[in-house]
Design a protein around this motif. Structure first.
Motif, PDB file in Angstrom:
ATOM      1  N   HIS A  10      10.661  -4.360  -5.787  1.00 29.93           N
ATOM      2  CA  HIS A  10      10.630  -4.465  -7.241  1.00 29.93           C
ATOM      3  C   HIS A  10       9.483  -3.653  -7.812  1.00 29.93           C
ATOM      4  CE1 HIS A  10      13.669  -7.666  -7.847  1.00 29.93           C
ATOM      5  NE2 HIS A  10      13.312  -8.033  -6.629  1.00 29.93           N
ATOM      6  N   LEU A  11       9.775  -2.924  -8.870  1.00 31.97           N
ATOM      7  CA  LEU A  11       8.739  -2.139  -9.530  1.00 31.97           C
ATOM      8  C   LEU A  11       7.624  -3.043 -10.049  1.00 31.97           C
ATOM      9  CD1 LEU A  11       7.667   0.531 -10.606  1.00 31.97           C
ATOM     10  CD2 LEU A  11       9.216   0.313 -12.558  1.00 31.97           C
ATOM     11  N   GLY A  12       7.990  -4.195 -10.593  1.00 26.07           N
ATOM     12  CA  GLY A  12       6.981  -5.109 -11.104  1.00 26.07           C
ATOM     13  C   GLY A  12       6.110  -5.716 -10.030  1.00 26.07           C
ATOM     14  N   GLY A  13       6.642  -5.891  -8.839  1.00 25.32           N
ATOM     15  CA  GLY A  13       5.885  -6.506  -7.748  1.00 25.32           C
ATOM     16  C   GLY A  13       5.319  -5.513  -6.760  1.00 25.32           C
ATOM     17  N   SER A  14       5.467  -4.215  -7.055  1.00 24.68           N
ATOM     18  CA  SER A  14       5.022  -3.192  -6.109  1.00 24.68           C
ATOM     19  C   SER A  14       3.583  -2.765  -6.334  1.00 24.68           C
ATOM     20  CB  SER A  14       5.929  -1.963  -6.232  1.00 24.68           C
ATOM     21  OG  SER A  14       5.771  -1.367  -7.517  1.00 24.68           O
ATOM     22  N   VAL A  15       2.994  -3.177  -7.453  1.00 29.49           N
ATOM     23  CA  VAL A  15       1.635  -2.753  -7.794  1.00 29.49           C
ATOM     24  C   VAL A  15       0.628  -3.634  -7.063  1.00 29.49           C
ATOM     25  CG1 VAL A  15       0.005  -2.361  -9.674  1.00 29.49           C
ATOM     26  CG2 VAL A  15       2.456  -2.067 -10.071  1.00 29.49           C
ATOM     27  N   TYR A  73       1.388   6.126 -14.160  1.00 29.97           N
ATOM     28  CA  TYR A  73       0.155   5.701 -13.478  1.00 29.97           C
ATOM     29  C   TYR A  73       0.483   4.813 -12.280  1.00 29.97           C
ATOM     30  CZ  TYR A  73      -4.248   3.121 -12.809  1.00 29.97           C
ATOM     31  OH  TYR A  73      -5.375   2.534 -12.267  1.00 29.97           O
ATOM     32  N   PHE A  74       1.332   3.826 -12.492  1.00 26.45           N
ATOM     33  CA  PHE A  74       1.659   2.881 -11.427  1.00 26.45           C
ATOM     34  C   PHE A  74       2.522   3.534 -10.344  1.00 26.45           C
ATOM     35  CE2 PHE A  74       1.032  -0.194 -15.023  1.00 26.45           C
ATOM     36  CZ  PHE A  74      -0.098  -0.804 -14.501  1.00 26.45           C
ATOM     37  N   ILE A  75       3.484   4.346 -10.742  1.00 26.57           N
ATOM     38  CA  ILE A  75       4.409   4.929  -9.767  1.00 26.57           C
ATOM     39  C   ILE A  75       3.706   5.927  -8.863  1.00 26.57           C
ATOM     40  CG2 ILE A  75       6.440   6.425  -9.556  1.00 26.57           C
ATOM     41  CD1 ILE A  75       7.561   4.937 -12.021  1.00 26.57           C
ATOM     42  N   TYR A  76       2.801   6.720  -9.412  1.00 22.08           N
ATOM     43  CA  TYR A  76       2.058   7.664  -8.574  1.00 22.08           C
ATOM     44  C   TYR A  76       1.324   6.925  -7.462  1.00 22.08           C
ATOM     45  CZ  TYR A  76      -1.390  11.093  -7.065  1.00 22.08           C
ATOM     46  OH  TYR A  76      -2.160  11.934  -6.302  1.00 22.08           O
ATOM     47  N   ARG A  77       0.653   5.855  -7.805  1.00 23.64           N
ATOM     48  CA  ARG A  77      -0.121   5.106  -6.807  1.00 23.64           C
ATOM     49  C   ARG A  77       0.776   4.343  -5.847  1.00 23.64           C
ATOM     50  NH1 ARG A  77      -2.539   6.581 -10.968  1.00 23.64           N
ATOM     51  NH2 ARG A  77      -4.786   6.968 -11.014  1.00 23.64           N
ATOM     52  N   ALA A  82       2.934   4.252  -0.362  1.00 22.70           N
ATOM     53  CA  ALA A  82       4.145   4.133   0.448  1.00 22.70           C
ATOM     54  C   ALA A  82       4.248   5.256   1.477  1.00 22.70           C
ATOM     55  CB  ALA A  82       5.375   4.128  -0.450  1.00 22.70           C
ATOM     56  N   TYR A  83       3.825   6.445   1.085  1.00 18.39           N
ATOM     57  CA  TYR A  83       3.913   7.591   1.985  1.00 18.39           C
ATOM     58  C   TYR A  83       2.797   7.565   3.032  1.00 18.39           C
ATOM     59  CZ  TYR A  83       4.430  12.430   3.564  1.00 18.39           C
ATOM     60  OH  TYR A  83       4.613  13.554   4.338  1.00 18.39           O
ATOM     61  N   ILE A  84       1.576   7.317   2.589  1.00 16.87           N
ATOM     62  CA  ILE A  84       0.424   7.411   3.487  1.00 16.87           C
ATOM     63  C   ILE A  84       0.295   6.190   4.392  1.00 16.87           C
ATOM     64  CG2 ILE A  84      -2.106   7.483   3.561  1.00 16.87           C
ATOM     65  CD1 ILE A  84      -2.021   9.223   1.057  1.00 16.87           C
ATOM     66  N   PHE A  85       0.509   5.009   3.836  1.00 18.81           N
ATOM     67  CA  PHE A  85       0.244   3.791   4.597  1.00 18.81           C
ATOM     68  C   PHE A  85       1.492   3.135   5.179  1.00 18.81           C
ATOM     69  CE2 PHE A  85      -3.234   3.829   1.344  1.00 18.81           C
ATOM     70  CZ  PHE A  85      -4.258   4.168   2.219  1.00 18.81           C
ATOM     71  N   GLU A  86       2.667   3.464   4.650  1.00 17.29           N
ATOM     72  CA  GLU A  86       3.881   2.800   5.126  1.00 17.29           C
ATOM     73  C   GLU A  86       4.855   3.723   5.836  1.00 17.29           C
ATOM     74  OE1 GLU A  86       5.338  -0.616   2.597  1.00 17.29           O
ATOM     75  OE2 GLU A  86       4.447   0.625   1.032  1.00 17.29           O
ATOM     76  N   TYR A 130       3.842  13.851  -2.017  1.00 20.30           N
ATOM     77  CA  TYR A 130       4.309  12.677  -1.279  1.00 20.30           C
ATOM     78  C   TYR A 130       5.835  12.702  -1.275  1.00 20.30           C
ATOM     79  CZ  TYR A 130      -0.493  11.453  -2.372  1.00 20.30           C
ATOM     80  OH  TYR A 130      -1.858  11.483  -2.506  1.00 20.30           O
ATOM     81  N   PRO A 131       6.415  13.500  -0.392  1.00 19.92           N
ATOM     82  CA  PRO A 131       7.866  13.749  -0.431  1.00 19.92           C
ATOM     83  C   PRO A 131       8.697  12.589   0.115  1.00 19.92           C
ATOM     84  CG  PRO A 131       6.878  14.940   1.394  1.00 19.92           C
ATOM     85  CD  PRO A 131       5.740  14.300   0.660  1.00 19.92           C
TER      86      PRO A 131
END
Length: 348
Positions: A10-15, A73-77, A82-86, A130-131
Motif C-alpha cells: 500500500h502506498l499509504g503504508g509504504s512510507v 517526495y514519498f515515492i522517490y524514497r 525498495a531497490y537498494i535494500f529489498e 532505481y530501475p
C-alpha cells in the motif's frame, strides 16, 4: 542485484516512519504536536493493534499528507529503499486515488482529480537510477459510494500505461451490506479487461465466497486454507494466487503467532495453490520483503525450495511484469558460460 517481486504494498503504508517524520518536520505539520519525539512517533506507527479497523486508522493519517504535491517526495524514497535494500525488480503499488484529492472539493471534482494523482504517481515512479518495473493497483474502498468506486474502475480501464488492476480495501467486514454492489463492480471491471485482486478472507469477518470467481488474485486469503480448505480446489482450478503478508496478521491481531501460517502454506502447496509473499505495509511494519522471507524460514513455516516457489509465483502472477521469466532466470542465462568460447580460451 534486483531479484524479487512485490505484489501487495500500500502506498499509504509504504512510507517508513523516519521518512514520514522528516516530511512532517519540513512541512511544519501540526501532527507533530501529538508526539514528544521521534521515538514516540515510531512506536505509535509500528506497534501492533488489536483489530484490523484500529490498524487501518493509520492509513487515514498518512493519506492526509499524501497529495499531488507531496507524493513525488514519498515515492522517490520508497523506490530508493525498495531497490537498494529489498532487491526489488517489480513493484505494484496500491492505493485509493480519491483519498489523495483535496477534501474541500465536491465529489465530482474529486473524481476528476483522480487522473492527476495517477499521473503524478506514474511519473514519480519512473526513476532511471532505481530501475524497478512499477505499476499501480487502484483500490475501491468499502466506505466510498458506488459512483466513486465505479469511477475508479473506469480510470483503471482508461489508463493502462500506469495502472495494472483494481482492488477493494477499507476493511473486509464492511463488504456484506453492499455485496451485490461489489460483485457488479468486479463483473464490470472484468468486462473491461481490467485485472482484479481484492482484500478477501483476511479476517474471519471477511469471508465472501460470492466474490472469489471475479478475482484473479486474492489479497491475503489466509482464512481459506485455515477455515475453508474445501475451497482450495476451486482456487487452484481458477489459477488464483494468494497474496500473503505475514507481519500484517500479527500487527492486526488476526493471528497470535506467525507459526499459524504453516498450515496456510502447507495446505496451499498440497492443493496446488500459489502464494506470493508480500509486505502489505512495509513502512508501518518497519520491515522489508527479505525479512518476511527470512522470518518464514526461521520459524520453519516454509523451506528454501518452497520459498523459491513463492518467489517464482510472484512474477508469474504479476499483472504488469513484461518478461516471461523472473530476473534470476534471465541472469543465469547471462552468466552461463558459452561452451565454444570456453573451448577457445582453453585452446589458447
Amino acid at each position: 542485484m534486483a531479484l524479487y517481486a512485490e505484489l501487495h504494498r500500500h502506498l499509504g503504508g509504504s512510507v517508513v516512519p523516519r521518512v514520514l517524520w522528516r516530511y512532517l518536520e519540513r512541512s511544519s505539520s501540526k501532527l507533530l504536536s501529538r508526539f514528544a519525539d521521534y521515538s514516540a512517533f515510531e512506536e505509535f506507527f509500528t506497534r501492533s493493534r488489536s483489530t484490523l479497523d484500529e490498524y487501518l486508522e493509520l492509513h487515514t493519517l498518512v493519506e492526509s499528507v499524501q497529495n499531488a504535491e507531496s507524493l513525488p517526495y514519498f515515492i522517490y524514497r520508497l523506490l530508493r529503499g525498495a531497490y537498494i535494500f529489498e532487491n526489488l525488480a517489480y513493484l505494484e503499488l496500491r492505493y485509493t486515488p480519491y483519498l489523495r484529492t483535496p477534501k474541500h472539493l465536491s465529489q465530482s471534482k474529486r473524481i476528476d482529480k483522480m487522473a492527476e494523482i495517477v499521473e503524478v504517481v506514474g511519473q514519480a515512479s519512473q526513476l532511471q537510477e532505481y530501475p524497478i518495473v512499477t505499476s499501480q493497483i487502484l483500490c475501491m474502498h468499502s466506505r466510498l459510494p458506488y459512483e466513486v468506486n465505479k469511477a475508479i474502475v473506469d480510470l483503471a480501464a482508461q489508463n493502462t500505461k500506469y495502472i495494472c488492476g483494481i482492488d477493494v480495501a477499507g476493511g473486509d467486514s464492511y463488504y456484506a451490506d453492499r455485496l451485490s454492489e461489489w460483485i457488479s463492480l468486479y463483473d464490470y471491471a472484468r468486462s473491461l479487461n481490467v485485472k482484479t485482486t481484492g482484500h478477501l478472507y483476511e479476517t474471519t469477518a471477511g469471508c465472501y465466497p460470492e466474490l472469489l470467481p471475479y478475482l484473479m488474485r486474492i489479497g491475503h486469503g489466509i482464512q481459506i486454507p485455515l477455515l475453508y480448505p474445501e475451497l482450495l480446489k476451486d482456487v487452484a482450478k481458477r489459477g488464483q494466487c494468494l497474496e500473503v503478508c505475514p507481519t500484517t496478521y500479527l500487527k492486526t491481531g488476526t493471528l497470535e503467532d506467525i507459526r499459524q501460517l504453516k498450515l496456510v502454506f502447507d495446505r496451499c502447496f498440497d492443493a496446488g495453490v500459489d502464494i506470493a509473499i508480500c509486505t502489505d505495509n512495509a513502512g508501518l511494519h518497519n520491515v522489508r520483503l527479505p525479512f518476511e522471507y527470512e522470518n518464514l524460514l526461521t520459524y520453519d513455516i516454509i523451506n528454501f525450495q518452497q520459498l523459491q516457489a513463492c518467489q517464482d509465483a510472484a512474477f508469474r502472477h504479476a499483472f504488469a511484469w513484461p518478461y516471461g521469466q523472473r530476473p534470476a532466470s534471465l541472469l543465469n542465462g547471462l552468466l552461463k558460460p558459452d561452451p565454444m568460447k570456453a573451448l577457445a580460451m582453453r585452446d589458447n
